[in-house]
Design an enzyme around this catalytic site. Structure first.
Site, PDB file in Angstrom:
ATOM      1  CB  CYS A  91      -0.631  -0.070   1.562  1.00  0.00           C
ATOM      2  SG  CYS A  91      -2.656  -1.416   1.332  1.00  0.00           S
ATOM      3  CG  HIS A 357      -6.135   2.376  -0.354  1.00  0.00           C
ATOM      4  ND1 HIS A 357      -4.462   2.609  -1.160  1.00  0.00           N
ATOM      5  CD2 HIS A 357      -5.754   1.034   0.420  1.00  0.00           C
ATOM      6  CE1 HIS A 357      -3.378   1.780  -0.660  1.00  0.00           C
ATOM      7  NE2 HIS A 357      -4.294   0.755   0.570  1.00  0.00           N
ATOM      8  CB  CYS A 387      -1.213   1.612   7.840  1.00  0.00           C
ATOM      9  SG  CYS A 387      -2.337   0.849   6.958  1.00  0.00           S
ATOM     10  N   GLY A 389       0.770  -3.876   4.349  1.00  0.00           N
ATOM     11  CA  GLY A 389       1.018  -5.450   5.177  1.00  0.00           C
ATOM     12  C   GLY A 389       2.272  -5.434   5.042  1.00  0.00           C
TER      13      GLY A 389
END
Length: 401
Positions: A91, A357, A387, A389
C-alpha cells in the site's frame, strides 16, 4: 544532499473497482500514460528530458505486468531515453516511488524524476499475484493474518467502538463530498479520455452522499467470521495475550474502497527546474520507511512518522496538515490518539474510506492532496503516511517553497 523539489502532482479520478466502474474499460497502462502526459503538458518539458520514471504498482500481473512504468514511458510523449522501474511496497508503493524519485534527485545522480503509481483493481484483482504472505505456514510461524482482522485488533487495543469507527467513516464521506462540491480537487484532477478525446470519467465515483451512522450500523462486521470461525482471533491472542476478545468493528462502510486510478509527481533539482522554466511548489524535507510488528500490522505510520520527524529535526506540532491513509478507520484514529492530534488537521478533504484506495497509486495521490490543501489554506508543512501489509510504515514530510 541537495534539495529535491516537487514541481507538480496530478492524479486521475478514482473509478469504482468493479466491472460497472467508470474506468473498467480503461487499461492501467492508459491510466498511467494519462498522468504522465498531463505532467508534460502542464509543465512544458520536452522529449528525452526525464531521467527516470518510478511507478508503484502492487499487483504486477496481467495488464499490470512487464514493468508498466517503462511501457507507459514508451506510450507517452516522454521519448525513448527515459527508463522506467515498477516498485512494490504494497500500500505504500505510490509514496515509495515518489520517495525514490526524491532520493535520486537529492543524491545528485538524477535531475528530473517522475514518481507515481497505478492500480486497476477492477481489471487486475487484488491478490491475483499470489505470494507467501498469507501462506498457512507463514500464518502459523509469524501469526500474520489478513489486514481486516488486524484492523479490528487495532480498534480493540485502542478502545475504539463500532460507533466510533462509523462516526469517523461518516466524517470521511462528508469531507470528501464537501471537497468535491467546493472544487478542492480540481487543480490536480486529470479527466480520463478515450482516443477520440471523449471524457470517460472526470470525477471520483466512490463517495456516498447521505451516509449516516444509522445506515452504517446495519452493515455486518466483515471480518468477524474470519476471526472467530477460522481461528484467526486465536492467532492474534497468541501475540496479544492481554486481549480477551477481539471486537470486530470494521466493514465495507468504514474501510477503504476498491478503486482504479493513477497519479504522478514531478520531482527535480533547483537547477533542472530553472532550465525548464518551472517553479517549485514544495520541497521534500524527509522520508522514512520502517518495519513494524507484523501481527497488528497497521501501526507502522506511528514509528515511520517519528523517524521522518527526527530526520527533519521537527516535532509533530511543526506539521500543519496530515494525510493518513484510511485503509481502515482505526488506522488514522490510532494515529491521532498516539500523537494527541485533532482530527481537524488529518485528512481534511476526506480519505480512502470515501474516495478509495488504488493500492499502488494512493501514496502519490495523498501527496498531491495535501500539497493542494496546504496551498489552498496558505499553510506550510504536510506529512503523508500509510500503513503497509506485512507490518511496515512509510512517511514523507513536504514543505512549501
Amino acid at each position: 544532499m541537495a534539495d529535491a523539489f516537487i514541481y507538480d502532482a496530478v492524479r486521475t479520478p478514482r473509478g469504482k473497482g468493479k466491472d460497472s466502474g467508470g474506468l473498467y474499460t480503461v487499461k492501467p497502462l492508459d491510466l498511467l500514460v494519462t498522468v504522465l502526459d498531463a505532467l508534460q503538458e502542464r509543465n512544458g518539458f520536452g522529449k528525452n528530458v526525464i531521467d527516470d520514471v518510478v511507478i508503484g504498482c502492487v499487483t504486477q500481473v496481467s495488464d499490470q505486468g512487464a514493468c508498466i512504468a517503462r511501457t507507459a514511458v514508451l506510450q507517452s510523449g516522454y521519448g525513448d531515453t527515459p527508463p522506467g522501474q515498477t516498485v512494490n511496497r504494497f500500500c505504500g508503493s505510490g509514496l515509495e516511488a515518489v520517495n525514490q524519485a526524491a532520493a535520486l534527485v537529492a543524491s545528485g545522480y538524477q535531475d528530473l524524476v517522475v514518481g507515481g503509481g497505478v492500480e486497476s483493481m477492477s481489471r487486475v484483482k487484488m491478490g491475483s499475484d499470489g505470494g507467501a504472505l498469507f501462506d498457512p505456514e507463514m500464518v502459523q510461524n509469524r501469526g500474520i493474518v489478513p489486514q481486516g482482522v488486524s484492523a479490528d485488533l487495532v480498534a480493540t487495543t485502542r478502545g475504539f467502538s463500532r460507533e466510533d469507527v462509523d462516526k469517523f467513516a461518516v466524517a470521511s464521506q462528508d469531507r470528501a463530498i464537501a471537497a468535491i462540491d467546493g472544487g478542492k480537487f480540481a487543480k490536480s484532477l486529470i479527466p480520463v479520455r478515450d482516443q477520440s478525446g471523449i471524457t470517460i470519467l472526470a470525477h471520483d465515483e466512490l463517495p456516498r452522499r447521505g451516509t449516516t451512522v444509522e445506515k452504517l450500523s446495519g452493515l455486518n462486521p466483515a471480518f468477524q467470521m474470519m476471526g472467530e470461525m477460522y481461528g484467526l482471533d486465536a492467532v492474534l491472542r497468541k501475540a496479544y495475550p492481554a486481549v480477551d476478545k477481539v471486537n470486530h468493528v470494521h466493514h465495507a462502510g468504514n474501510s477503504s474502497g476498491i478503486v482504479d486510478g493513477a497519479a504522478a509527481v514531478l520531482v527535480g533539482s533547483k537547477d533542472a527546474g530553472a532550465r525548464h522554466g518551472m517553479k517549485p511548489r514544495a520541497r521534500v524535507r524527509s522520508v522514512a520507511i520502517v518495519g513494524d510488528e507484523p501481527v497488528i500490522m497497521l501501526t507502522g505510520p506511528m514509528p515511520a512518522t517519528e523517524k521522518a520527524l527526527a530526520k527533519a529535526g521537527m516535532n509533530i506540532r511543526d506539521i500543519d496538515l496530515f494525510e493518513v491513509n484510511e485503509a481502515f478507520a482505526a488506522v488514522p484514529m490510532a494515529f491521532a490518539k498516539h500523537f494527541d492530534l485533532s482530527m481537524d488537521r488529518i485528512n481534511v478533504n476526506g480519505g480512502a474510506i470515501a474516495l478509495g484506495h488504488p493500492l499502488g497509486a494512493t501514496g502519490a495521490m495523498l501527496l498531491g492532496t495535501v500539497l493542494d490543501a496546504l496551498e489552498e489554506r496558505d499553510l506550510n508543512t504536510g506529512l503523508i503516511t500509510l500503513c503497509i501489509g506485512g507490518g511496515m510504515g512509510i512517511a514523507t514530510i513536504i514543505e512549501r517553497v
